[in-house]
Design a protein around this motif. Structure first.
Motif, PDB file in Angstrom:
ATOM      1  N   SER A  53       1.336 -63.705  16.984  1.00  0.00           N
ATOM      2  CA  SER A  53       2.323 -63.540  17.960  1.00  0.00           C
ATOM      3  C   SER A  53       1.591 -62.686  19.001  1.00  0.00           C
ATOM      4  O   SER A  53       1.859 -62.970  20.169  1.00  0.00           O
ATOM      5  N   SER A  54       0.447 -61.817  18.826  1.00  0.00           N
ATOM      6  CA  SER A  54      -0.096 -61.353  19.792  1.00  0.00           C
ATOM      7  C   SER A  54      -1.153 -62.152  20.376  1.00  0.00           C
ATOM      8  O   SER A  54      -1.359 -61.715  21.670  1.00  0.00           O
ATOM      9  N   TYR A  55      -1.640 -62.881  19.392  1.00  0.00           N
ATOM     10  CA  TYR A  55      -2.447 -64.208  20.352  1.00  0.00           C
ATOM     11  C   TYR A  55      -1.913 -65.060  21.353  1.00  0.00           C
ATOM     12  O   TYR A  55      -2.345 -65.118  22.287  1.00  0.00           O
ATOM     13  N   ILE A  56      -0.460 -65.176  20.904  1.00  0.00           N
ATOM     14  CA  ILE A  56       0.223 -66.143  21.938  1.00  0.00           C
ATOM     15  C   ILE A  56       0.545 -65.362  23.173  1.00  0.00           C
ATOM     16  O   ILE A  56       0.393 -65.998  24.390  1.00  0.00           O
TER      17      ILE A  56
END
Length: 75
Positions: free
Chosen positions: A69-72
């Motif tokens: 989720s942090s990468y997205i």
């Protein structure tokens, strides 16, 4: 997909297949009677206790979801 391994030889074949076909690293729960050389990433744990395995898998799932989720959000 999921495979069920019932013998050590089949498990080793599965690890080798995952490395060869998918180029993936292996993460293994390593008990005191396990071979450390089989895993790329070793997690020392009691692999005979279902509660131990569930706890570790839940922690891994949460960490993977947080990382994805942090990468997205921040490509």
């Amino acid at each position: 997909m999921g495979m069920k391994f019932t013998r050590l030889g089949q498990t080793l074949a599965g690890l080798c297949q995952a490395r060869r076909i998918y180029g993936s690293s292996t993460i293994c729960l390593i008990d005191t009677n396990s071979d450390l050389g089989l895993a790329d990433i070793s997690i020392p744990a009691n692999d005979d206790a279902i509660a131990s395995i569930q706890l570790i898998l839940n922690k891994l799932v949460v960490a993977i979801c947080e990382g994805r989720s942090s990468y997205i959000r921040n490509p």
